[in-house]
Every structure is written in C-alpha cells, then in structure tokens.
Design a protein around this motif. Structure first.
Motif, PDB file in Angstrom:
ATOM      1  N   PRO A   3       1.004  -1.248  -0.090  1.00  0.00           N
ATOM      2  CA  PRO A   3      -0.023  -0.115  -0.064  1.00  0.00           C
ATOM      3  C   PRO A   3       0.952   1.486  -0.003  1.00  0.00           C
ATOM      4  N   ALA A   4       0.077   2.194  -0.728  1.00  0.00           N
ATOM      5  CA  ALA A   4       0.921   3.828  -0.649  1.00  0.00           C
ATOM      6  C   ALA A   4       0.591   4.284   0.880  1.00  0.00           C
ATOM      7  N   THR A   5       1.680   5.161   1.157  1.00  0.00           N
ATOM      8  CA  THR A   5       1.241   5.656   2.726  1.00  0.00           C
ATOM      9  C   THR A   5       1.123   7.209   2.530  1.00  0.00           C
ATOM     10  N   ILE A   6       0.527   7.995   3.578  1.00  0.00           N
ATOM     11  CA  ILE A   6       0.419   9.080   3.721  1.00  0.00           C
ATOM     12  C   ILE A   6       0.686   9.602   5.279  1.00  0.00           C
ATOM     13  N   ARG A   7       1.380  10.574   5.304  1.00  0.00           N
ATOM     14  CA  ARG A   7       1.653  11.076   6.839  1.00  0.00           C
ATOM     15  C   ARG A   7       0.542  11.734   7.176  1.00  0.00           C
ATOM     16  N   PRO A  18      -4.530   2.173  -1.267  1.00  0.00           N
ATOM     17  CA  PRO A  18      -3.944   1.329  -2.438  1.00  0.00           C
ATOM     18  C   PRO A  18      -3.452   2.309  -3.603  1.00  0.00           C
ATOM     19  N   PRO A  19      -2.294   2.117  -4.089  1.00  0.00           N
ATOM     20  CA  PRO A  19      -1.541   2.955  -4.943  1.00  0.00           C
ATOM     21  C   PRO A  19      -2.260   2.959  -6.341  1.00  0.00           C
ATOM     22  N   ASP A  20      -2.790   1.992  -6.517  1.00  0.00           N
ATOM     23  CA  ASP A  20      -3.502   2.055  -7.975  1.00  0.00           C
ATOM     24  C   ASP A  20      -4.918   3.082  -7.823  1.00  0.00           C
ATOM     25  N   LEU A  21      -5.210   3.456  -6.745  1.00  0.00           N
ATOM     26  CA  LEU A  21      -6.191   4.600  -6.568  1.00  0.00           C
ATOM     27  C   LEU A  21      -5.881   5.609  -7.777  1.00  0.00           C
ATOM     28  N   GLU A  22      -4.762   5.924  -7.594  1.00  0.00           N
ATOM     29  CA  GLU A  22      -4.146   6.982  -8.422  1.00  0.00           C
ATOM     30  C   GLU A  22      -4.287   6.947  -9.752  1.00  0.00           C
ATOM     31  N   ASP A  23      -4.162   5.560 -10.299  1.00  0.00           N
ATOM     32  CA  ASP A  23      -4.231   5.249 -11.725  1.00  0.00           C
ATOM     33  C   ASP A  23      -5.934   5.268 -12.030  1.00  0.00           C
ATOM     34  N   LEU A  24      -6.683   4.918 -10.950  1.00  0.00           N
ATOM     35  CA  LEU A  24      -8.022   4.851 -11.318  1.00  0.00           C
ATOM     36  C   LEU A  24      -8.468   6.280 -11.406  1.00  0.00           C
ATOM     37  N   ALA A  25      -8.187   7.105 -10.604  1.00  0.00           N
ATOM     38  CA  ALA A  25      -8.581   8.688 -10.871  1.00  0.00           C
ATOM     39  C   ALA A  25      -8.121   9.329 -12.049  1.00  0.00           C
ATOM     40  N   HIS A  26      -7.046   8.907 -12.513  1.00  0.00           N
ATOM     41  CA  HIS A  26      -6.562   9.369 -13.685  1.00  0.00           C
ATOM     42  C   HIS A  26      -7.283   8.680 -14.799  1.00  0.00           C
ATOM     43  N   LEU A  53      -1.720  12.920  -4.791  1.00  0.00           N
ATOM     44  CA  LEU A  53      -2.479  12.736  -3.692  1.00  0.00           C
ATOM     45  C   LEU A  53      -2.235  14.281  -2.863  1.00  0.00           C
ATOM     46  N   ARG A  54      -3.121  14.728  -2.381  1.00  0.00           N
ATOM     47  CA  ARG A  54      -3.239  15.839  -1.485  1.00  0.00           C
ATOM     48  C   ARG A  54      -3.807  15.954  -0.132  1.00  0.00           C
ATOM     49  N   PRO A  73     -20.834   9.744  -4.066  1.00  0.00           N
ATOM     50  CA  PRO A  73     -20.862   8.332  -4.718  1.00  0.00           C
ATOM     51  C   PRO A  73     -19.769   7.684  -3.998  1.00  0.00           C
ATOM     52  N   GLU A  74     -19.912   6.373  -3.465  1.00  0.00           N
ATOM     53  CA  GLU A  74     -19.088   5.512  -2.840  1.00  0.00           C
ATOM     54  C   GLU A  74     -18.370   4.785  -3.724  1.00  0.00           C
ATOM     55  N   ILE A  75     -17.127   4.564  -3.511  1.00  0.00           N
ATOM     56  CA  ILE A  75     -16.332   3.478  -4.486  1.00  0.00           C
ATOM     57  C   ILE A  75     -15.840   2.537  -3.712  1.00  0.00           C
ATOM     58  N   GLU A  76     -16.011   1.068  -4.143  1.00  0.00           N
ATOM     59  CA  GLU A  76     -15.443   0.090  -3.464  1.00  0.00           C
ATOM     60  C   GLU A  76     -14.064  -0.342  -4.200  1.00  0.00           C
ATOM     61  N   PHE A  77     -12.581  -0.174  -3.878  1.00  0.00           N
ATOM     62  CA  PHE A  77     -11.826  -0.422  -4.820  1.00  0.00           C
ATOM     63  C   PHE A  77     -11.209  -1.570  -4.297  1.00  0.00           C
ATOM     64  N   HIS A  78     -11.208  -2.700  -4.769  1.00  0.00           N
ATOM     65  CA  HIS A  78     -10.695  -4.155  -4.664  1.00  0.00           C
ATOM     66  C   HIS A  78      -9.116  -4.200  -5.168  1.00  0.00           C
ATOM     67  N   ASP A  79      -8.403  -4.774  -4.409  1.00  0.00           N
ATOM     68  CA  ASP A  79      -6.876  -5.194  -4.709  1.00  0.00           C
ATOM     69  C   ASP A  79      -6.431  -6.211  -3.950  1.00  0.00           C
ATOM     70  N   PRO A  80      -5.182  -6.749  -4.128  1.00  0.00           N
ATOM     71  CA  PRO A  80      -4.902  -7.929  -3.568  1.00  0.00           C
ATOM     72  C   PRO A  80      -4.885  -7.768  -1.913  1.00  0.00           C
ATOM     73  N   ASN A  81      -4.841  -6.403  -1.518  1.00  0.00           N
ATOM     74  CA  ASN A  81      -4.740  -6.277   0.128  1.00  0.00           C
ATOM     75  C   ASN A  81      -6.271  -6.219   0.377  1.00  0.00           C
ATOM     76  N   GLY A  82      -7.339  -6.367  -0.273  1.00  0.00           N
ATOM     77  CA  GLY A  82      -8.495  -6.212   0.305  1.00  0.00           C
ATOM     78  C   GLY A  82      -9.484  -5.122  -0.329  1.00  0.00           C
ATOM     79  N   THR A  83     -10.487  -5.040   0.327  1.00  0.00           N
ATOM     80  CA  THR A  83     -11.436  -3.669  -0.213  1.00  0.00           C
ATOM     81  C   THR A  83     -10.859  -2.509   0.582  1.00  0.00           C
ATOM     82  N   PHE A  84     -11.013  -1.452  -0.156  1.00  0.00           N
ATOM     83  CA  PHE A  84     -10.782   0.137   0.157  1.00  0.00           C
ATOM     84  C   PHE A  84     -11.994   0.945  -0.020  1.00  0.00           C
TER      85      PHE A  84
END
Length: 109
Positions: A3-7, A18-26, A53-54, A73-84
């Motif tokens: 997973p990607a991190t945010i301070r 999930p780092p792939d969220l950035e790809d999904l947004a784009h 990310l901001r 609108p809610e988005i359920e994002f699925h990746d190998p780490n689970g649902t986000f």
C-alpha cells in the motif's frame, strides 16, 4: 502490492491506501477522496487528483463523519490487500465540504 502511505499527524504516524487508486482517478478523470486515521486518533482527509495525492484536512472523528455524510458516490476499490472504501469527489465538492464544516464550527461556538 504494497500500500501507498500518507503522513497523517505531527507524530509521524501514517495511513495507507491502494497505490492503484491514483491510476483509477486518472483513467476515469475523477477525484477520489478518502479518510484514514492514525494511532493517536488524528483523522486525515485526502483527495487523489489527476496529478497525485493531496492531504486536504486533519481533524478528529467528526471529520470522518462529515465525509461519510457528504453523499458523494461511494467507490469500493478491490486489490490484493482487500477492499478499500472511498468516494468520488464532484467538481467543487471539496470547496462545498470545507465551507459546510466551517459554517458548522461557527454555529457551535
């Protein structure tokens, strides 16, 4: 995939997304918002825009409750780490969200 991190807070605690969220947004041409909480209880609200990310706000659990009540609108994002769970932020959505939070805070004073 890691997973990607945010301070989140001044103590250096981080949250993950999930780092792939950035790809999904784009790919969809949308902004994606989410909240995450650190070990000391600080809640962070972040938005993934087309260019990354901001971190928009830090707060307490009230921030998370306001985000959940946004009606976006809610988005359920699925990746190998689970649902986000995250939300699609409409154009000018953050501005309206921030204004509503400020108005609520002023009423409570």
């Amino acid at each position: 995939m890691n997973p990607a991190t945010i301070r989140i807070c001044e103590n250096g605690h981080t949250g993950h997304y999930p780092p792939d969220l950035e790809d999904l947004a784009h790919e969809r041409g949308i902004d994606i918002g989410f909240c995450t909480q650190c070990a000391c209880g600080v809640v962070a609200f972040a938005i993934i825009w087309g260019d990354g990310l901001r971190l928009m706000e830090r707060g307490d659990f009230d921030l998370f409750e306001n985000f959940e009540a946004s009606g976006w609108p809610e988005i359920e994002f699925h990746d190998p780490n689970g649902t986000f769970y995250c939300r699609e932020v409409p154009p000018l959505g953050y501005r309206q969200f921030a204004t509503a939070r400020q108005t609520k805070a002023l009423r409570m004073q």
